[in-house]
Design a protein around this motif. Structure first.
Motif, short mmCIF file in Angstrom:
data_model
loop_
_atom_site.label_atom_id
_atom_site.label_comp_id
_atom_site.label_asym_id
_atom_site.label_seq_id
_atom_site.Cartn_x
_atom_site.Cartn_y
_atom_site.Cartn_z
N GLN A 88 0.73 -1.33 -0.10
CA GLN A 88 0.00 -0.06 0.09
C GLN A 88 0.94 1.37 -0.11
O GLN A 88 1.97 1.13 0.40
CB GLN A 88 -0.82 0.14 1.16
CG GLN A 88 -1.97 -1.11 1.43
CD GLN A 88 -2.76 -0.88 2.74
OE1 GLN A 88 -2.33 -0.16 3.52
NE2 GLN A 88 -4.06 -1.25 2.61
N VAL A 89 0.39 2.34 -0.43
CA VAL A 89 1.11 3.78 -0.33
C VAL A 89 1.01 4.10 1.14
O VAL A 89 0.14 3.68 1.99
CB VAL A 89 0.56 4.70 -1.11
CG1 VAL A 89 0.51 4.25 -2.71
CG2 VAL A 89 -0.88 5.14 -0.86
N ALA A 90 1.75 5.08 1.56
CA ALA A 90 1.68 5.57 2.81
C ALA A 90 0.66 6.42 3.25
O ALA A 90 0.00 6.35 4.43
CB ALA A 90 2.91 6.44 3.08
N ALA A 91 0.23 7.30 2.28
CA ALA A 91 -0.90 8.37 2.64
C ALA A 91 -1.44 8.79 1.36
O ALA A 91 -1.10 8.64 0.14
CB ALA A 91 -0.36 9.48 3.22
N VAL A 92 -2.75 9.20 1.47
CA VAL A 92 -3.33 10.03 0.47
C VAL A 92 -3.33 11.56 0.83
O VAL A 92 -3.77 11.78 1.87
CB VAL A 92 -4.74 9.48 0.42
CG1 VAL A 92 -5.76 10.57 -0.74
CG2 VAL A 92 -4.85 8.05 -0.32
N CYS A 93 -2.96 12.35 0.04
CA CYS A 93 -2.91 14.04 0.27
C CYS A 93 -3.91 14.55 -0.67
O CYS A 93 -4.04 14.64 -1.83
CB CYS A 93 -1.50 14.13 -0.16
SG CYS A 93 -1.17 16.04 0.32
N VAL A 94 -4.71 15.38 0.22
CA VAL A 94 -5.93 16.14 -0.61
C VAL A 94 -6.05 17.52 -0.06
O VAL A 94 -5.36 17.68 1.08
CB VAL A 94 -7.22 15.14 -0.37
CG1 VAL A 94 -7.28 13.73 -1.11
CG2 VAL A 94 -7.52 14.88 1.12
N TYR A 95 -6.97 18.08 -0.66
CA TYR A 95 -7.36 19.60 0.10
C TYR A 95 -8.38 19.21 1.35
O TYR A 95 -8.77 17.91 1.39
CB TYR A 95 -8.22 20.13 -0.86
CG TYR A 95 -7.36 21.03 -1.69
CD1 TYR A 95 -6.74 22.24 -1.21
CD2 TYR A 95 -7.27 20.80 -3.13
CE1 TYR A 95 -5.71 22.99 -2.08
CE2 TYR A 95 -6.48 21.63 -3.94
CZ TYR A 95 -5.71 22.79 -3.41
OH TYR A 95 -5.09 23.55 -4.20
N GLY A 96 -8.22 20.07 2.07
CA GLY A 96 -8.88 20.06 3.45
C GLY A 96 -10.39 19.62 3.64
O GLY A 96 -10.75 18.67 4.29
N ASP A 97 -11.26 19.93 2.58
CA ASP A 97 -12.62 19.63 2.22
C ASP A 97 -12.86 18.38 2.12
O ASP A 97 -13.89 17.73 2.04
CB ASP A 97 -13.38 20.56 1.67
CG ASP A 97 -12.93 20.56 0.18
OD1 ASP A 97 -11.81 20.39 -0.08
OD2 ASP A 97 -13.55 21.07 -0.67
N MET A 98 -11.85 17.65 1.81
CA MET A 98 -12.12 16.09 1.06
C MET A 98 -11.49 15.07 2.16
O MET A 98 -11.54 13.89 1.93
CB MET A 98 -11.24 15.88 -0.20
CG MET A 98 -11.55 16.76 -1.51
SD MET A 98 -13.25 16.06 -1.87
CE MET A 98 -13.61 17.23 -3.11
#
Lengths: 315, 294
Positions: A88-98
């Motif tokens: 798996q990847v380490a993290a998912v990086c998104v904007y705050g509202d997501m």
């Protein structure tokens, strides 16, 4: 540590400008030399899996939708449906509202949700707005906060302001009680810092102010992550550990698209910072298309034939 | 005063550029005939050159297949014009490569240019000839039209270094496919000169990619590459081409077999007038159902 009674802008300035200057030719030559290492099959196989496990799978577009974020989260958990052994990847990086949507989609997979905050990518907002932005993401459950520094203040020499803002954001990353605090990644946006000396100063400034990670770029400014800049930051975290005993992570982001690039970065991590940093806890890639290329190379190693974009999922 | 000889370096043609082989290797190309003479050093391509060529070809699919058929025809005709301008050069190269007399080589080169021009007329006619308004039992216009397959790998004919080459490249790119060509192993020089023609005639970089080298070494990598959609085995007559076909089948590629059967596979007589088969081999049919109204 700075050896001063009170933390004034002058004290910070004296200290940061007392850091040794960067030899531009030397650091670029060193980075180029590290990029020429030949990596053989078994090491490559290990490195590809390690790199996949270090990815912050990122989508930071104005056009992001809940559906897009959910499919990205699906890919984060199962990068290659044709091979369940893919990490798996380490993290998912998104904007705050997501953050809420990503959190729900990732469930108990153990994959972190990172949120960009503090008026990303420009950072041009008042401290109150930046803190509100951060609080919002922390409240929604973000495990990691990617903040941007105020480059304008940094370039005009107002180091104290930058320091205070990082420290203030760090404070609101804390959660009450036993809940783990959100990790703070500080984006230096090296593409706007103009000189290597500035990159070194900004790295130290961020670490002094309490950064858990220092990150090269937002990905919205060219140039984004480069090898020499990342090398400098790796030197900074290595020296920081020698000085304080604490480890700080490094995250190059933007512009890393091929497996070959990723492998070169891993070589650099091992050579400059040391093998302790070869873990998703201390080194991350901020990337979106990199994962696809890593999967293609992984399939090539597994099957012996070159693979194609038709054989990996789109995000 | 005697002039210094200006020798030509034959390199690969990938993505509109002329790189040397990634491997740094080269091999000697000699003339055909009773007393073989050294002609030039050609780049000996490697599997990574094939990989790079496929990446270039894949990147060019969108632009080339998206160009209007009329535009593709114009661009291909322009290639014919420049071939004509380089006629003498090709006659000399074909003559040396294939061991032909000048009149024989002239006949071959003229046929190759004519062949290219013939194919250049086809892009906007293919959909008319192969497309169809299908009769269906319902209130719909039901329209079928040919679409390109995508990236086509080509093993160029081993004997016919220019006419054969043109006869396999042109039909594949007419419809909007992009190609990766492994040239004739012993006669690669006209192919690289053809690359120079393509590079100077409005054909977007990456539409045709030309790799010289050992066919037996390179062919399996091209045949098994998952990002290649079809493969033309015209130049595999001396190879166990059944194995290449099997490798291609792993990713369901379209395959054009060499003429003849099994170990008796032969190169056809490329001077014979072509039919549509090499164009139709690399097409998919798209069918659209459109409501007719009442």
């Amino acid at each position: 540590m700075l050896g001063v009674a009170s933390l004034t802008n002058k004290a910070l300035r004296t200290w940061l400008h007392g850091l040794p200057g960067v030899d531009q030719v030397g650091i670029e030559a060193r980075a180029a030399a590290l990029a020429t290492r030949s990596i053989k099959t078994t090491s490559k196989s290990w490195a590809i899996d390690t790199a996949i496990g270090m990815i912050d799978l990122t989508t930071l577009e104005g056009a992001d939708t809940p559906g897009k974020v959910r499919s990205l989260c699906a890919k984060a958990q199962l990068p290659d449906p044709s091979d369940l052994g893919t990490p798996q990847v380490a993290a998912v990086c998104v904007y705050g509202d997501m953050v809420g949507i990503a959190k729900e989609a990732l469930g108990s997979s153990g994959i972190h949700v990172a949120a960009v905050a503090t008026a990303f990518p420009s950072g041009r907002a008042s401290l109150a707005v930046k803190l509100a932005d951060t609080k919002d993401a922390v409240k929604a459950g973000a495990d990691e906060i990617d903040m941007v520094i105020d480059r304008g203040a940094f370039l005009s020499g107002d180091y104290r302001l930058v320091f205070d803002q990082i420290a203030a954001v760090k404070e609101v990353c804390a959660r009450p009680g036993d809940a783990p605090d959100a990790h703070l990644k500080v984006i230096l946006e090296t593409g706007e810092l103009a000189t290597y000396d500035n990159v070194r100063r900004a790295s130290w400034l961020a670490m002094l102010a309490g950064a858990d990670f220092i990150k090269t770029s937002t990905g919205k400014v060219q140039p984004a992550a480069t090898m020499p800049v990342t090398l400098l930051m790796l030197e900074a975290v290595r020296d920081w550990r020698e000085l304080t005993g604490e480890m700080v992570g490094v995250k190059p982001a933007g512009g890393i698209r091929t497996s070959k690039d990723a492998l070169r970065y891993l070589v650099m991590v091992s050579e400059i910072a040391g093998d302790d940093w070869l873990s998703p806890d201390w080194f991350r890639f901020g990337a979106s298309s990199l994962l696809t290329d890593l999967l293609l190379q992984r399939q090539k190693l597994r099957t012996g034939a070159y693979s194609g974009a038709d054989y990996v999922t789109i995000d | 005063m005697a002039r210094l000889e200006v020798r030509k370096t034959y390199k690969l043609y990938i993505g509109g550029k002329f790189p040397r082989s990634e491997s740094g290797r080269s091999y000697e190309v000699v003339s055909t005939g009773r007393s073989p003479k050294f002609l030039a050093n050609a780049a000996q391509g490697s599997r990574k050159d094939i990989r790079d060529a496929v990446v270039a070809a894949r990147g060019a699919v969108k632009g080339w297949s998206g160009a209007t058929a009329y535009n593709r025809g114009q661009v291909l005709y322009r290639v014919g014009e420049i071939l004509e301008g380089r006629r003498e050069q090709f006659i000399a190269e074909v003559s040396a490569s294939e061991g032909l007399t000048k009149p024989q080589a002239t006949k071959i080169v003229d046929a190759a240019i004519d062949r290219w021009v013939w194919y250049a007329g086809w892009p906007d006619k293919l959909p008319q000839v192969l497309g169809n308004l299908n009769p269906v039992a319902g209130p719909y216009f039901d329209i079928s039209a040919p679409e390109p397959t995508g990236v086509v790998g080509i093993l160029a004919p081993q004997a016919s270094s220019l006419l054969g080459l043109v006869s396999v490249i042109a039909p594949a790119i007419v419809s909007g496919n992009t190609v990766v060509v492994i040239t004739s192993e012993d006669r690669p020089l006209p192919a690289i000169s053809l690359g120079e023609v393509l590079a100077t005639s409005d054909v977007p970089g990456g539409v045709v990619n030309i790799v010289t080298g050992r066919t037996a070494e390179l062919a399996p990598w091209l045949a098994s590459h998952a990002d290649v959609n079809a493969i033309d085995l015209a130049g595999a007559t001396e190879l166990p081409w059944g194995e290449l076909e099997a490798a291609a089948a792993d990713t369901v590629k379209r395959v054009v077999r060499p003429a003849g059967d099994g170990a008796d596979a032969v190169e056809p007589d490329w001077l014979e007038a072509p039919d549509l088969s090499r164009m139709t081999a690399f097409l998919e049919t798209k069918t659209v159902w459109h409501p007719k109204g009442l």
